[in-house]
Write a protein that holds these residues in place. Structure first.
Motif, short mmCIF file in Angstrom:
data_model
loop_
_atom_site.label_atom_id
_atom_site.label_comp_id
_atom_site.label_asym_id
_atom_site.label_seq_id
_atom_site.Cartn_x
_atom_site.Cartn_y
_atom_site.Cartn_z
N ASP A 114 -7.69 -0.33 -0.86
CA ASP A 114 -6.66 0.70 -0.81
C ASP A 114 -6.30 0.93 0.65
OD1 ASP A 114 -6.99 0.93 -3.51
OD2 ASP A 114 -8.16 2.78 -3.42
N ARG A 115 -4.99 1.04 0.93
CA ARG A 115 -4.59 1.23 2.33
C ARG A 115 -3.41 2.19 2.44
NH1 ARG A 115 -7.30 -2.68 5.39
NH2 ARG A 115 -7.97 -4.51 4.19
N GLY A 163 0.78 -1.23 0.00
CA GLY A 163 0.00 0.00 0.00
C GLY A 163 0.81 1.27 0.00
N ASP A 166 -2.45 -7.71 -5.76
CA ASP A 166 -2.96 -6.55 -5.03
C ASP A 166 -3.78 -6.97 -3.81
OD1 ASP A 166 -1.82 -5.05 -7.02
OD2 ASP A 166 -3.73 -4.49 -7.97
N SER A 184 -1.09 3.64 -6.08
CA SER A 184 -0.38 2.53 -5.44
C SER A 184 -1.01 2.05 -4.13
CB SER A 184 1.07 2.94 -5.16
OG SER A 184 1.10 4.04 -4.25
N GLN A 185 -2.21 2.54 -3.78
CA GLN A 185 -2.73 2.26 -2.44
C GLN A 185 -3.02 0.79 -2.15
OE1 GLN A 185 -3.47 4.84 -4.38
NE2 GLN A 185 -4.73 6.38 -3.35
N LYS A 186 -3.34 -0.01 -3.16
CA LYS A 186 -3.59 -1.43 -2.91
C LYS A 186 -2.55 -2.34 -3.55
CE LYS A 186 -7.68 -1.78 -4.69
NZ LYS A 186 -8.96 -2.33 -5.25
N THR A 187 -1.57 -1.74 -4.23
CA THR A 187 -0.55 -2.55 -4.89
C THR A 187 0.52 -3.00 -3.89
OG1 THR A 187 0.82 -0.65 -5.47
CG2 THR A 187 -0.88 -1.32 -7.05
N ASP A 245 -8.19 5.26 2.64
CA ASP A 245 -7.93 5.40 1.20
C ASP A 245 -7.65 6.86 0.87
OD1 ASP A 245 -10.35 6.69 1.20
OD2 ASP A 245 -11.42 5.15 0.05
#
Length: 447
Positions: free
Chosen positions: A316-317, A283, A312, A293-296, A337
């Motif tokens: 989103d974090r 994240g 993933d 890029s929040q959940k990648t 998020d």
């Protein structure tokens, strides 16, 4: 008539013994009498002796028998006494054990207020040293970024101000090296993001300047690899730009070396050292060639010095937590998020399959919280904030996937630190608090 008288007299005289005969007869009579008398005396004496012997021997025998009886009774009494004593001891021991267990349950679970910090702070670092003490460095206080540091001794519950860092900094990182020194690097001061690094020697209470990083960075991550080197990744630079750069610090040479760039630029992400030696990055706020890029997620291979894209997350974090469990999996909790939605969701990463699985939700949404792996394998989540600061805490049991609410802290805290002490207790320090910001707390967990 006369003749008859004469005859009678003659007969009478003839019947009487002669003088000699009379004497012998009397002598024999006396001897017989004496024999009878002595026989009687002898018999009487023998009888007396026998009676005396009986009178003496019988009491002795009776006394001996009585003595044996007393000894037997005494032995039985002693045995009974020992048995009774043993039973009493066992009962006492059991009672003592029960009392100790009760005391343990009563006093070793929950929160207690620890000694106050000398300076209140948030966005600082906390490092458990090899001697069990906890080093607090920098952070943000009433006067802005701090260069003051302090040391906590759990054995005395005392905070002591130690030598100041050469530069005031917040949003920096601290890494405990194998040689016992603590590496501090980056962060933000009044002049912006920093590239400087320094080492703390606890035995000498001194700071040693080491070489600066290649890039200025704050809100980055620093991970001590199995080789002993330190991987620093991402963050903001002095221009406020998201970074995808990464570099390695070698404690033996003090040199920083650039490594391959990450696939995405990231800030407020998490880095976890997996049991296979790779580093999982999750994240954070930033950009990728494929979007945000929040959940990648990506993996750093410390042998090939390369980054590998992995699957993933489901959400989103940003400002979440990532905890490596005892089975090697990674538990990710909460976060927010880009829009500002805050999560109570959690998910698990399996490093063997590279798959993410959602698990049960927490009892409260939170970000800027802390998550600590306890010795019993459970994960202790504390504080943070959704729309306001939280003082709540909860425990995750990986064996069941369940979350259990535990006692609340005395203070609401986001952006604090939580450190697992060598005793198994959790020390919570600092954070944004409405009041009494110097207060620290200790959580006594089940071992």
């Amino acid at each position: 008539m006369f003749s008859n008288q004469v005859s009678a007299i003659s007969h009478s005289q003839s019947d009487q013994p002669s003088p000699l005969q009379t004497t012998n007869s009397q002598s024999e009579t006396r001897c017989e009498y004496c024999r009878r008398k002595w026989k009687k005396i002898l018999l009487t004496s023998l009888t007396t002796v026998l009676m005396m012997t009986i009178c003496v021997i019988v009491p002795i025998i009776m006394a001996k028998k009585h003595s044996d009886l007393l000894v037997t009774v005494a032995r039985r009494t002693t045995t009974a006494s020992v048995t009774t004593t043993t039973a009493t001891t066992t009962t006492t021991t059991t009672a003592t054990t029960t009392t100790a267990t009760t005391a343990t349950t009563t006093f070793t679970k929950g929160w207690t207020t620890a000694a106050k910090l000398n300076i209140n702070r948030n966005r600082h670092t906390a490092t458990v040293l090899q001697n069990g003490k906890v080093l607090i460095t920098g952070g943000y206080g009433y006067k802005g970024a701090l260069h003051e540091c302090e040391l906590y001794d759990p054995s005395t519950d005392r905070w002591t101000l130690v030598a100041n860092m050469s530069v005031a900094r917040q949003y920096h990182t601290a890494s405990l090296l194998a040689n016992g020194l603590v590496l501090i690097n980056g962060g933000v001061s009044s002049d912006g993001a920093l590239s400087s690094a320094e080492l703390y020697d606890v035995s000498a209470n001194t700071w040693i300047n080491t070489r600066s990083m290649i890039h200025h960075r704050s809100e980055h991550t620093a991970t001590v690899l199995q080789s002993g080197k330190v991987l620093v990744a991402g963050g903001f630079n002095h221009k406020g730009e998201y970074l995808d750069t990464a570099e390695l610090y070698d404690p033996e040479t003090g040199v920083w070396t650039a490594t391959q760039n990450m696939i995405c630029s990231r800030v407020d992400h998490q880095a976890s050292l997996l049991t296979n030696g790779t580093v999982l990055i999750t994240g954070g706020l930033g950009l990728c060639s494929i979007g945000m890029s929040q959940k990648t997620n990506e993996l750093y291979d410390s042998v090939a010095h390369a980054w590998i894209r992995t699957n993933d997350m489901n959400f989103d974090r940003i400002d979440h937590t990532a905890t490596v469990l005892q089975d090697g999996g990674v538990l990710v909790t909460g976060g927010r998020d880009l829009v500002g939605w805050m999560w109570n969701s959690t998910e698990l990463f399996n490093p063997f399959t590279n798959q993410w699985t959602t698990t049960r939700i927490m009892n409260a949404p939170r970000f800027a919280h802390s998550a600590t792996l306890l010795p019993n394998g459970k994960v202790f989540v504390v504080g943070g904030q959704p729309d306001r600061s939280l003082n709540s805490a909860e425990l995750h049991d990986p064996s069941t996937g369940a979350w259990a609410v535990t006692d609340n802290m005395k203070q609401r805290r986001p952006y604090h630190t939580a450190s697992l002490l060598t005793s198994g207790q959790v020390l919570v320090v600092g954070g944004f608090m409405v009041s009494l910001a110097e207060i620290t707390e200790v959580y006594y967990s089940e071992m």
